[in-house]
Design a protein around this motif. Structure first.
Motif, PDB file in Angstrom:
ATOM      1  N   ALA A 158     -37.752 -49.858   8.458  1.00 41.45           N
ATOM      2  CA  ALA A 158     -37.800 -49.248   7.128  1.00 41.45           C
ATOM      3  C   ALA A 158     -36.828 -48.079   7.088  1.00 41.45           C
ATOM      4  CB  ALA A 158     -39.218 -48.782   6.819  1.00 41.45           C
ATOM      5  N   GLU A 159     -36.004 -48.031   6.054  1.00 39.68           N
ATOM      6  CA  GLU A 159     -35.010 -46.960   5.946  1.00 39.68           C
ATOM      7  C   GLU A 159     -34.808 -46.624   4.481  1.00 39.68           C
ATOM      8  OE1 GLU A 159     -31.645 -46.917   4.716  1.00 39.68           O
ATOM      9  OE2 GLU A 159     -31.300 -44.918   5.502  1.00 39.68           O
ATOM     10  N   GLY A 160     -34.762 -45.352   4.188  1.00 37.43           N
ATOM     11  CA  GLY A 160     -34.462 -44.926   2.828  1.00 37.43           C
ATOM     12  C   GLY A 160     -35.599 -44.216   2.139  1.00 37.43           C
ATOM     13  N   ARG A 161     -35.399 -42.961   1.847  1.00 38.36           N
ATOM     14  CA  ARG A 161     -36.309 -42.133   1.071  1.00 38.36           C
ATOM     15  C   ARG A 161     -37.588 -41.751   1.814  1.00 38.36           C
ATOM     16  NH1 ARG A 161     -33.531 -45.605  -1.793  1.00 38.36           N
ATOM     17  NH2 ARG A 161     -35.003 -47.285  -1.586  1.00 38.36           N
ATOM     18  N   TYR A 162     -37.574 -41.778   3.142  1.00 41.70           N
ATOM     19  CA  TYR A 162     -38.700 -41.270   3.931  1.00 41.70           C
ATOM     20  C   TYR A 162     -38.378 -39.815   4.251  1.00 41.70           C
ATOM     21  CZ  TYR A 162     -40.005 -46.103   4.179  1.00 41.70           C
ATOM     22  OH  TYR A 162     -40.369 -47.381   3.835  1.00 41.70           O
ATOM     23  N   ARG A 163     -39.134 -38.884   3.656  1.00 40.41           N
ATOM     24  CA  ARG A 163     -38.744 -37.477   3.709  1.00 40.41           C
ATOM     25  C   ARG A 163     -39.755 -36.546   4.357  1.00 40.41           C
ATOM     26  NH1 ARG A 163     -36.786 -39.413  -1.416  1.00 40.41           N
ATOM     27  NH2 ARG A 163     -34.524 -39.325  -1.393  1.00 40.41           N
ATOM     28  N   ASP A 164     -40.966 -37.010   4.585  1.00 36.77           N
ATOM     29  CA  ASP A 164     -41.952 -36.109   5.184  1.00 36.77           C
ATOM     30  C   ASP A 164     -42.950 -36.894   6.026  1.00 36.77           C
ATOM     31  OD1 ASP A 164     -43.994 -37.102   3.397  1.00 36.77           O
ATOM     32  OD2 ASP A 164     -43.245 -35.743   1.872  1.00 36.77           O
ATOM     33  N   ALA A 165     -43.778 -36.150   6.749  1.00 28.38           N
ATOM     34  CA  ALA A 165     -44.720 -36.768   7.687  1.00 28.38           C
ATOM     35  C   ALA A 165     -45.687 -37.716   6.979  1.00 28.38           C
ATOM     36  CB  ALA A 165     -45.491 -35.675   8.430  1.00 28.38           C
ATOM     37  N   GLU A 166     -46.098 -37.381   5.788  1.00 28.54           N
ATOM     38  CA  GLU A 166     -47.031 -38.236   5.047  1.00 28.54           C
ATOM     39  C   GLU A 166     -46.416 -39.607   4.778  1.00 28.54           C
ATOM     40  OE1 GLU A 166     -48.679 -38.275   0.579  1.00 28.54           O
ATOM     41  OE2 GLU A 166     -49.175 -36.475   1.711  1.00 28.54           O
ATOM     42  N   GLN A 167     -45.132 -39.630   4.436  1.00 31.81           N
ATOM     43  CA  GLN A 167     -44.471 -40.894   4.115  1.00 31.81           C
ATOM     44  C   GLN A 167     -44.182 -41.742   5.356  1.00 31.81           C
ATOM     45  OE1 GLN A 167     -41.086 -39.356   1.955  1.00 31.81           O
ATOM     46  NE2 GLN A 167     -41.962 -40.041   0.019  1.00 31.81           N
ATOM     47  N   ILE A 168     -44.066 -41.132   6.515  1.00 33.71           N
ATOM     48  CA  ILE A 168     -43.691 -41.865   7.719  1.00 33.71           C
ATOM     49  C   ILE A 168     -44.757 -42.883   8.138  1.00 33.71           C
ATOM     50  CG2 ILE A 168     -43.274 -41.608  10.217  1.00 33.71           C
ATOM     51  CD1 ILE A 168     -40.895 -40.976   8.407  1.00 33.71           C
ATOM     52  N   GLY A 169     -46.022 -42.582   7.966  1.00 31.27           N
ATOM     53  CA  GLY A 169     -47.072 -43.516   8.356  1.00 31.27           C
ATOM     54  C   GLY A 169     -47.168 -44.740   7.464  1.00 31.27           C
ATOM     55  N   GLN A 170     -46.727 -44.632   6.242  1.00 28.33           N
ATOM     56  CA  GLN A 170     -46.877 -45.720   5.271  1.00 28.33           C
ATOM     57  C   GLN A 170     -46.136 -47.000   5.656  1.00 28.33           C
ATOM     58  OE1 GLN A 170     -45.663 -43.599   1.767  1.00 28.33           O
ATOM     59  NE2 GLN A 170     -47.711 -42.764   1.418  1.00 28.33           N
ATOM     60  N   PRO A 171     -44.871 -46.950   6.067  1.00 27.47           N
ATOM     61  CA  PRO A 171     -44.215 -48.216   6.424  1.00 27.47           C
ATOM     62  C   PRO A 171     -44.797 -48.857   7.683  1.00 27.47           C
ATOM     63  CG  PRO A 171     -42.754 -46.362   6.823  1.00 27.47           C
ATOM     64  CD  PRO A 171     -43.946 -45.841   6.098  1.00 27.47           C
TER      65      PRO A 171
END
Length: 99
Positions: free
Chosen positions: A44-57
Motif C-alpha cells: 500500500a502506498e499513497g496518502r498514509y500520513r500518520d500512525a492511525e492510518q498505517i494500521g488500516q492497510p
C-alpha cells in the motif's frame, strides 16, 4: 474505479495498479480488493500520513505500507506539525522562549 495498467503474468511477482481519480485519503477498498484477488504481496502506498492510518492497510490485507512524504520531506513534515505548536496558536509562552 478507473484502473490503470495491471502488470501481471504467469510468473509475475509484482502487480502495479493506479487510479486516475484524485484522492485525499488512502484507497483502502482497493488494497482489500487487490489483497483478496492477487497471489502476490500487496504494498500500500499513497496518502498514509500518520500512525492511525498505517494500521488500516495491514488490516485490509497489505503486506507492507510505504510512507513517502510523511517521513522523507522536511517541508511537508514542518507544514503538517507547526500548526500544533504554541507559537502557531499565538501563545505568549512560545514567544518568550525564543528560537
Amino acid at each position: 474505479m478507473q484502473a490503470g495498467r495491471v502488470l501481471a503474468g504467469r510468473r509475475a511477482e509484482l502487480a502495479t495498479v493506479f487510479t486516475a481519480e484524485p484522492a485525499t485519503t488512502p484507497r483502502l477498498t482497493l488494497v482489500a480488493r487487490l489483497a483478496g484477488a492477487l497471489a502476490v504481496p500487496v504494498i500500500a502506498e499513497g496518502r498514509y500520513r500518520d500512525a492511525e492510518q498505517i494500521g488500516q492497510p495491514f488490516a485490509a490485507g497489505a503486506h507492507s505500507v510505504v510512507m513517502g512524504n510523511a517521513v522523507t520531506s522536511p517541508l511537508w513534515i514542518t507544514r503538517r506539525l507547526v500548526p500544533a505548536t504554541p507559537a502557531a496558536a499565538g501563545s505568549p509562552d512560545a514567544a518568550a522562549a525564543g528560537p
